[in-house]
Scaffold this motif. Structure first.
Motif, PDB file in Angstrom:
ATOM      1  N   PRO A   1     -78.763 -34.008  77.174  1.00 19.50           N
ATOM      2  CA  PRO A   1     -78.657 -35.440  77.431  1.00 19.50           C
ATOM      3  C   PRO A   1     -79.403 -36.234  76.374  1.00 19.50           C
ATOM      4  O   PRO A   1     -80.477 -35.832  75.929  1.00 19.50           O
ATOM      5  CB  PRO A   1     -79.292 -35.606  78.817  1.00 19.50           C
ATOM      6  N   GLY A   2     -78.801 -37.342  75.958  1.00 19.21           N
ATOM      7  CA  GLY A   2     -79.449 -38.200  74.973  1.00 19.21           C
ATOM      8  C   GLY A   2     -78.928 -38.010  73.563  1.00 19.21           C
ATOM      9  O   GLY A   2     -79.034 -38.903  72.736  1.00 19.21           O
ATOM     10  N   LEU A   3     -78.337 -36.847  73.299  1.00 18.07           N
ATOM     11  CA  LEU A   3     -77.902 -36.554  71.932  1.00 18.07           C
ATOM     12  C   LEU A   3     -76.792 -37.495  71.482  1.00 18.07           C
ATOM     13  O   LEU A   3     -76.708 -37.879  70.321  1.00 18.07           O
ATOM     14  CB  LEU A   3     -77.422 -35.103  71.840  1.00 18.07           C
TER      15      LEU A   3
ATOM     16  N   MET B   1     -76.425 -40.670  72.281  1.00 18.79           N
ATOM     17  CA  MET B   1     -76.965 -41.954  71.848  1.00 18.79           C
ATOM     18  C   MET B   1     -77.782 -41.815  70.567  1.00 18.79           C
ATOM     19  O   MET B   1     -77.870 -42.750  69.781  1.00 18.79           O
ATOM     20  CB  MET B   1     -77.811 -42.574  72.961  1.00 18.79           C
ATOM     21  N   VAL B   2     -78.383 -40.640  70.360  1.00 18.43           N
ATOM     22  CA  VAL B   2     -79.095 -40.421  69.100  1.00 18.43           C
ATOM     23  C   VAL B   2     -78.104 -40.495  67.949  1.00 18.43           C
ATOM     24  O   VAL B   2     -78.316 -41.214  66.959  1.00 18.43           O
ATOM     25  CB  VAL B   2     -79.819 -39.055  69.103  1.00 18.43           C
TER      26      VAL B   2
ATOM     27  N   SER C   1     -76.927 -44.052  67.508  1.00 16.58           N
ATOM     28  CA  SER C   1     -77.857 -44.977  66.860  1.00 16.58           C
ATOM     29  C   SER C   1     -77.967 -44.683  65.366  1.00 16.58           C
ATOM     30  O   SER C   1     -78.135 -45.609  64.568  1.00 16.58           O
ATOM     31  CB  SER C   1     -79.224 -44.947  67.538  1.00 16.58           C
ATOM     32  N   VAL C   2     -77.843 -43.393  64.999  1.00 18.00           N
ATOM     33  CA  VAL C   2     -77.864 -43.079  63.568  1.00 18.00           C
ATOM     34  C   VAL C   2     -76.649 -43.709  62.882  1.00 18.00           C
ATOM     35  O   VAL C   2     -76.771 -44.341  61.819  1.00 18.00           O
ATOM     36  CB  VAL C   2     -77.891 -41.551  63.348  1.00 18.00           C
TER      37      VAL C   2
ATOM     38  N   LEU D   1     -75.004 -46.281  63.889  1.00 15.59           N
ATOM     39  CA  LEU D   1     -75.218 -47.737  63.888  1.00 15.59           C
ATOM     40  C   LEU D   1     -76.113 -48.138  62.720  1.00 15.59           C
ATOM     41  O   LEU D   1     -75.835 -49.102  61.996  1.00 15.59           O
ATOM     42  CB  LEU D   1     -75.846 -48.153  65.219  1.00 15.59           C
ATOM     43  N   LEU D   2     -77.190 -47.356  62.516  1.00 14.37           N
ATOM     44  CA  LEU D   2     -78.119 -47.665  61.432  1.00 14.37           C
ATOM     45  C   LEU D   2     -77.424 -47.546  60.086  1.00 14.37           C
ATOM     46  O   LEU D   2     -77.563 -48.408  59.216  1.00 14.37           O
ATOM     47  CB  LEU D   2     -79.332 -46.727  61.491  1.00 14.37           C
TER      48      LEU D   2
END
Lengths: 297, 355
Positions: B303-305, B307-308, B311-312, B314-315
Motif C-alpha cells: 500500500p502507498g506505492l 501514490m509514491v 507523486s514522482v 507529478l514532480l
C-alpha cells in the motif's frame, strides 16, 4: 473551573504553542526567502519521530543519539527536497513550485506508508520524559516542561544564527531581495539550503517532542499540525521569525483554552484556529508582526 | 476551401461527443465508465477553479468546502425519506429535510445555489485579501465548512457520513454538466466581463484605474466558480454513493489545483486534458501496489506505492513542464483548421511541382 486546572491548562497551552512555534519557523523562513508555501513541511515533521523510532528500536541506539540522528536525517530530507523539487522551479511561476511542494508532500507521506506501514506505532517514552511533577495540586508531566525548555533553547540558538552570524545575514538579505543579494556576492544556493536545513531540523525537534506528548506516530500525523503551524506563521506575520514564535504560542494557547472553557463545543476545536486566522487577516492582513508591503503598479 | 463557421463545427463535434457518450455508456465496462465519470467531474471542478484562479487571478483554495456543501445538499435531497430514517442513527434528521425528496436535477441545482450563496457570503469580505493570504483564508473557510459538517449530526449525520446515496450520476450527467460548465465559463470569459476579470488578473490597480469594479467582478467570478464546484460536489456524491466530511479535506482542493496547474493555468483545453489524464493515470497505476505472483514467487501488495509513483510522475511533469502541459494555449476552430492546412499544404506544393 478551579485555578489549579486553569494553571495546568496554561502550561499545557505553552507547551503546545512552543511545538507549533518550532514547526512554524520552517514555514516562515522558507516563505520569507522563496515566497513558497512549503506544503511538504508537515511531512518533514512527521519523518523525525519515525527516524527516531527506527534508530532506537531496530539499531538499539541510546535515545539521545537516536534523536540526534533523527534530526540530522530530517534536516537532510528537507534540504534534498529543496534541491530536487524547488530549486529547478525558482524562476518558474510560483504556482508551479507550490504544486511541486504538494507533490513532495504526497511523496513523503506515501513513502512513509510504504516504508513504515500505515498502522500507527506506539512511541517508547524515555523515563525522563514520563515523570510527573507535583506542585501543590497541580500535576504536570515532564514532557510539557521539556518541550517548553527545549523550544526556548533551540529558538534562542536560531535567533543567534539569524541575527548574529554571517549566514543569518545572508538569509535576511535574500529575503529582502534575492537578485541584489546575488550581485553582492551572497551564495544564494548555499543560504537557501541552510534555511531548509534549519527549518527542517526545527520541525524535527518539534516532531520528536510531539511524539513524546502524543505517543502515537502514523504517516498522516504531520498534516494537521503542519497546517496549524502554517497558520501560526501567517497569524504572526509570515516571513517574520519572532512572528512565527508569537503566532505558534498564541495558537497553541488559544486552542487549549478554547477546549478548557467551552468543552461542550470542543468538536469545533480545529475550526477555532481558522477563525483566529481569518479574524487576524481581516484586522491586520500582514499578520501581527508582519511588515506592510506597499503595492505599486 | 473556405473555413466552416465555428458554430457549425461545435454543433457537429457535440453530436459526435453525444454518440461517443451513448456508445461508452452502453458498451464500456463499469470500471472504465467510472474513470470517465471521474474525469468529466474533474473537468467541471477544474474549469470552475480555473475561472477564479486562472482567469481572475484570485488564489482560491476553498473548492473542497464548496464541493462539500453541494454534495451534502444533493445527497439529502435525493435520498428517499424512509431511507433517511434508517441511516441517521446518531440523531434524527431535522424537520424539513427529512421529508423532502426531489429529482436529481433539482438537487444538483440546489447544491450549486447553496454553495454559491456560501461563496457570496464568504467572498464579499475575503476577496479583499490578496495572493497567498487569500488562498489561506479560503482554505480556512473550506476547513471550517468541513468541521461544521462534522459537528451537526442532525443534518449531516456527523462523522458517519451519508451512505447509500442513489447512483444517479452517469456519463450523460457528468459529460453534460462538464460541457455546460465549459460553455458558460467560455462564454463568460469571452464577454466584457471576462476581459474585466483578466484585467484584474494582470494588474489589480491598473484594472481599477480603468474603471473595473474590483469587488463586483471578483465576487461574481468567485460565486459562479463555487456554483459549479457545488454541482461537481453533487455529482461526486451520486457517483461515490457515500460521503463523509473526511472526503472534503484540503487534499481534495489539491487534486483540483493539480489538474488546473498541470493543464496550464488559464487554459480550459488544458484543464479538460489534465482532468482525464489525471484520473486515467491514477487508475492505471493501481496494479503497481497490488500484489502479484511471478511464477512460484509471491509479491505481497504494497500500500502507498501507487501514490509514491504518482507523486514522482507529478514532480517530473511539473519540473519539465513548468507552465503546465499546454501553458496558456486554448483550443479554437481557427487554430484547428490552420494546423490542418499546415499539415496538408506541403503535399500540395510538391504535387504541383511534379506536374
Amino acid at each position: 473551573m478551579s485555578l489549579t486546572m486553569l494553571l495546568q491548562n496554561i502550561v499545557n497551552g505553552f507547551s503546545l504553542g512552543s511545538l507549533y512555534a518550532l514547526i512554524a519557523i520552517g514555514y516562515t523562513m522558507v516563505y520569507g526567502i522563496l515566497r513558497l508555501i512549503n506544503f511538504a513541511h508537515g511531512e518533514v515533521f512527521m519523518l523525525a519521530p519515525y527516524f527516531l523510532f527506527y534508530s532506537s528500536m531496530i539499531f538499539v541506539l541510546p535515545w539521545w543519539l537516536s534523536a540526534i540522528i533523527a534530526i540530522v536525517l530530517t534536516a537532510l530530507t528537507g534540504m534534498l527536497s529543496e534541491r530536487i523539487a524547488y530549486k529547478p522551479l525558482r524562476d518558474a511561476p510560483r504556482i508551479s513550485a507550490l504544486i511541486s511542494a504538494i507533490g513532495v508532500s504526497f511523496f513523503l507521506q506515501n513513502l512513509a506508508i510504504v516504508l513504515f506501514s500505515g498502522i500507527p506505532k506506539s512511541v517508547h517514552r524515555p523515563a525522563f520524559f514520563s515523570k510527573l511533577f507535583q506542585f501543590g495540586e497541580i500535576r504536570i508531566q515532564s514532557t510539557l516542561f521539556a518541550s517548553i525548555g527545549i523550544s526556548i533553547i533551540v529558538l534562542s540558538l536560531l535567533i543567534y544564527i539569524v541575527y548574529k552570524t554571517k549566514t543569518g545575514l545572508a538569509m535576511r538579505a535574500i529575503s529582502k531581495d534575492i537578485e541584489t543579494s546575488r550581485l553582492m556576492g551572497v551564495d544564494v544556493n548555499k543560504a537557501i539550503s541552510i534555511t531548509f536545513v534549519i527549518g527542517s531540523a526545527l520541525a524535527a525537534v518539534g516532531g520528536i517532542l510531539w511524539s513524546l506528548r502524543f505517543p502515537q506516530i502514523f504517516p498522516t500525523m504531520g498534516t494537521i499540525p503542519g497546517l496549524k503551524a502554517f497558520i501560526a506563521a501567517v497569524v504572526g506575520g509570515i516571513g517574520s521569525i519572532p512572528g512565527a514564535m508569537l503566532g505558534g504560542m498564541l495558537l497553541g494557547m488559544s486552542e487549549i483554552l478554547f477546549v478548557t472553557f467551552f468543552p461542550a463545543i470542543s468538536g469545533y476545536r480545529d475550526s477555532f484556529v481558522f477563525i483566529i486566522l481569518i479574524l487576524i487577516l481581516f484586522l491586520k492582513p500582514d499578520g501581527i508582526l508582519g511588515t506592510k508591503t506597499q503595492e505599486k503598479v | 476551401m473556405k473555413q466552416p463557421s465555428g458554430k457549425i463545427c461545435t454543433v457537429i463535434s457535440l453530436m459526435f461527443i453525444f454518440i461517443l457518450v451513448y456508445v461508452a455508456q452502453n458498451k464500456l465496462d463499469a470500471y472504465l465508465i467510472r474513470i470517465l465519470n471521474l474525469g468529466a467531474m474533474y473537468v467541471t471542478l477544474g474549469v470552475s477553479l480555473n475561472l477564479i484562479y486562472g482567469f481572475t487571478g484570485q488564489f482560491s483554495l476553498g473548492h473542497a468546502g464548496f464541493m462539500a456543501i453541494g454534495a451534502y445538499v444533493t445527497a439529502l435531497l435525493v435520498l428517499p425519506p424512509y431511507y433517511k430514517e434508517v441511516i441517521f442513527m446518531l440523531e434524527p434528521l431535522a424537520w424539513p429535510l427529512n421529508v423532502i425528496h426531489t429529482p436529481f436535477v433539482v438537487a444538483l441545482i440546489a447544491g450549486g445555489v447553496l454553495s454559491a450563496l456560501a461563496a457570496f457570503i464568504i467572498g464579499v469580505p475575503v476577496l479583499r485579501l490578496k495572493g497567498d493570504y487569500l488562498g489561506i483564508a479560503t482554505l480556512g473557510f473550506a476547513e471550517i465548512i468541513r468541521i461544521v459538517l462534522n459537528n451537526i449530526p442532525h443534518i449531516t449525520n456527523g462523522a458517519l457520513g451519508i451512505k447509500g446515496i442513489p447512483e444517479y450520476t452517469n456519463l450523460w450527467w457528468t459529460m453534460g454538466i462538464a460541457i455546460f460548465t465549459i460553455y458558460i465559463v467560455k462564454g463568460l470569459i469571452s464577454s466584457s466581463y471576462g476581459r474585466a476579470l483578466m484585467a484584474i488578473r494582470e494588474n489589480e490597480i491598473a484594472a481599477e484605474v480603468m474603471g473595473v469594479n474590483l469587488t463586483y467582478h471578483k465576487v461574481m467570478s468567485f460565486t459562479i466558480s463555487a456554483f459549479f464546484a457545488g454541482v461537481g460536489g453533487g455529482l461526486f456524491a451520486c457517483l461515490l454513493t457515500t460521503i463523509d466530511p473526511k472526503a472534503f479535506r484540503f487534499v481534495m482542493t489539491y487534486n483540483i489545483l493539480i489538474v488546473v496547474v498541470l493543464g496550464g493555468l488559464g487554459s480550459i483545453t488544458g484543464t479538460v486534458i489534465a482532468a482525464f489524464l489525471y484520473n486515467f493515470l491514477l487508475e492505471s497505476l493501481r496494479p503497481i501496489e497490488a500484489g502479484f505472483n511471478l511464477g512460484p514467487m509471491h509479491f505481497p501488495p504494497i500500500p502507498g506505492l501507487r501514490m509514491v509513483t504518482f507523486s514522482v510522475l507529478l514532480l517530473i511533469l511539473i519540473l519539465y513542464k513548468q507552465k503546465g502541459l499546454l501553458g496558456g494555449f486554448e483550443f479554437s476552430w481557427k487554430w484547428f483548421f490552420q494546423s490542418i492546412k499546415k499539415v496538408f499544404k506541403p503535399k500540395k506544393t510538391t504535387e504541383g511541382s511534379t506536374l
